[in-house]
Design a protein around this motif. Structure first.
Motif, PDB file in Angstrom:
ATOM      1  N   GLY A 146       0.892  -1.193  -0.075  1.00 50.25           N
ATOM      2  CA  GLY A 146       0.014  -0.114  -0.104  1.00 50.25           C
ATOM      3  C   GLY A 146       0.741   1.296  -0.038  1.00 50.25           C
ATOM      4  N   ILE A 147       2.189   1.098   0.372  1.00 52.24           N
ATOM      5  CA  ILE A 147       2.742   2.283   0.620  1.00 52.24           C
ATOM      6  C   ILE A 147       4.281   1.816   0.384  1.00 52.24           C
ATOM      7  N   MET A 148       5.278   2.816   0.052  1.00 54.44           N
ATOM      8  CA  MET A 148       6.425   2.637  -0.082  1.00 54.44           C
ATOM      9  C   MET A 148       7.227   3.178   1.065  1.00 54.44           C
ATOM     10  N   CYS A 198       3.894   4.879  -7.442  1.00 52.07           N
ATOM     11  CA  CYS A 198       5.080   4.176  -8.392  1.00 52.07           C
ATOM     12  C   CYS A 198       5.965   4.960  -9.334  1.00 52.07           C
ATOM     13  N   ALA A 199       5.290   5.946  -9.877  1.00 53.58           N
ATOM     14  CA  ALA A 199       6.085   7.029 -10.698  1.00 53.58           C
ATOM     15  C   ALA A 199       7.306   7.832  -9.667  1.00 53.58           C
ATOM     16  N   GLU A 200       6.802   8.138  -8.448  1.00 51.10           N
ATOM     17  CA  GLU A 200       7.588   8.949  -7.660  1.00 51.10           C
ATOM     18  C   GLU A 200       9.006   7.854  -7.171  1.00 51.10           C
ATOM     19  N   THR A 201       8.437   6.588  -7.038  1.00 53.78           N
ATOM     20  CA  THR A 201       9.475   5.945  -6.578  1.00 53.78           C
ATOM     21  C   THR A 201      10.652   5.567  -7.527  1.00 53.78           C
ATOM     22  N   LEU A 227      -1.150   3.971 -19.524  1.00 59.07           N
ATOM     23  CA  LEU A 227      -1.429   4.896 -18.673  1.00 59.07           C
ATOM     24  C   LEU A 227      -0.280   4.749 -17.667  1.00 59.07           C
ATOM     25  N   ALA A 228      -0.168   3.453 -17.068  1.00 58.78           N
ATOM     26  CA  ALA A 228       0.815   3.285 -16.046  1.00 58.78           C
ATOM     27  C   ALA A 228       2.340   3.521 -16.650  1.00 58.78           C
ATOM     28  N   LEU A 229       2.445   3.335 -17.709  1.00 54.53           N
ATOM     29  CA  LEU A 229       3.932   3.411 -18.316  1.00 54.53           C
ATOM     30  C   LEU A 229       4.123   4.770 -18.566  1.00 54.53           C
ATOM     31  N   GLN A 230       3.021   5.733 -19.036  1.00 54.01           N
ATOM     32  CA  GLN A 230       3.226   6.948 -19.462  1.00 54.01           C
ATOM     33  C   GLN A 230       3.536   7.640 -17.904  1.00 54.01           C
ATOM     34  N   THR A 231       2.768   7.427 -17.074  1.00 54.20           N
ATOM     35  CA  THR A 231       2.977   8.177 -15.614  1.00 54.20           C
ATOM     36  C   THR A 231       4.263   7.980 -15.288  1.00 54.20           C
ATOM     37  N   SER A 232       4.978   6.878 -15.250  1.00 51.67           N
ATOM     38  CA  SER A 232       6.326   6.586 -14.755  1.00 51.67           C
ATOM     39  C   SER A 232       7.419   7.265 -15.645  1.00 51.67           C
TER      40      SER A 232
END
Length: 263
Positions: A146-148, A198-201, A227-232
């Motif tokens: 849930g969290i990094m 995820c992107a922040e990490t 969308l997942a790929l583009q965000t990161s």
């Protein structure tokens, strides 16, 4: 050299293959034994050569094939004490299966050294894994969290290849048809990691030396691979990293149909 391949990655089932030299392991067996055998065949691996399986936690999409697979292929199971206790209360384990409890020192499987790290998820004692190879390379797998936390980030830091959860887009989840309590669970600290988290990490991990990323455990209802790929990728671009030059990134698919990454 080592081969890394997410055979299955979704809320329906998860299984990762890592092969190094003459040794190979699976992380989770979340699909049927037959489906995992077929997936291994597609990447040129023999199911009988997999003698060790590492379980992240007891949820069905990570363990539903272990009973048949271990019985058929005589593979050993490695897991935390909490996960073993939870599975022991179900019929998921074959009575003859060899179950080994992971401790902080880790486990050697041929040329690989595997260690666990705690993850924040609504399971008995969920964990992720790092795999250190004889050539000095390091692989890390962190899904279902849930969290990094600082502990997870420390475990991932410096890994050459990281598979990290990019489960959902927050807006899609909030506006979607899931019941309120399920949305609350997914968004909670013991739920699943969002695209934004995820992107922040990954922008921090690339600074630690990570050059290969897999985005895993995508929700089929609350996310889209692009969308997942583009965000990161966007976050990494803003941070000054260029895809193809500074790093490689792929989305782990529900059923893998591409070449594995080689380390």
């Amino acid at each position: 050299m080592a081969k890394f391949c997410p055979l299955f990655s979704s809320s329906a089932g998860n299984c990762i293959y890592i092969g190094g030299g003459n040794d190979s392991i699976l992380i989770d067996v979340g699909m049927s034994a037959k489906q995992v055998e077929q997936a291994l065949w597609r990447i040129g691996a023999d199911a009988d050569s997999v003698r060790d399986i590492f379980i992240t936690h007891e949820h069905k999409d990570h363990i539903q094939g272990i009973r048949v697979f271990t019985k058929k292929h005589k593979a050993r199971l490695h897991m935390t004490a909490g996960t073993f206790e939870a599975l022991s209360k179900t019929d998921a384990l074959d009575n003859a299966a060899e179950c080994l409890i992971m401790d902080d020192s880790g486990t050697d499987i041929g040329c690989m050294h595997i260690k666990r790290f705690h993850t924040s998820h609504d399971a008995a004692e969920s964990c992720g894994y790092t795999v250190e190879l004889a050539n000095g390379r390091k692989i890390a797998v962190a899904t279902d969290l849930g969290i990094m936390t600082d502990g997870v980030f420390d475990a991932l830091s410096g890994a050459d290849l990281v598979m990290i959860e990019s489960n959902h887009d927050v807006n899609m989840l909030q506006c979607g048809g899931y019941p309120y309590m399920l949305k609350r669970r997914i968004l909670g600290v013991k739920g699943h990691l969002s695209n934004d988290a995820c992107a922040e990490t990954v922008t921090k991990l690339i600074k630690s030396g990570t050059t290969r990323f897999f985005l895993g455990h995508l929700s089929r209802e609350n996310n889209v691979p692009q969308l997942a790929l583009q965000t990161s990728v966007s976050a990494l671009t803003i941070a000054g990293a260029q895809e193809g030059e500074d790093y490689l990134m792929r989305v782990a698919k529900p059923v893998w149909d591409e070449k594995a990454m080689i380390l």
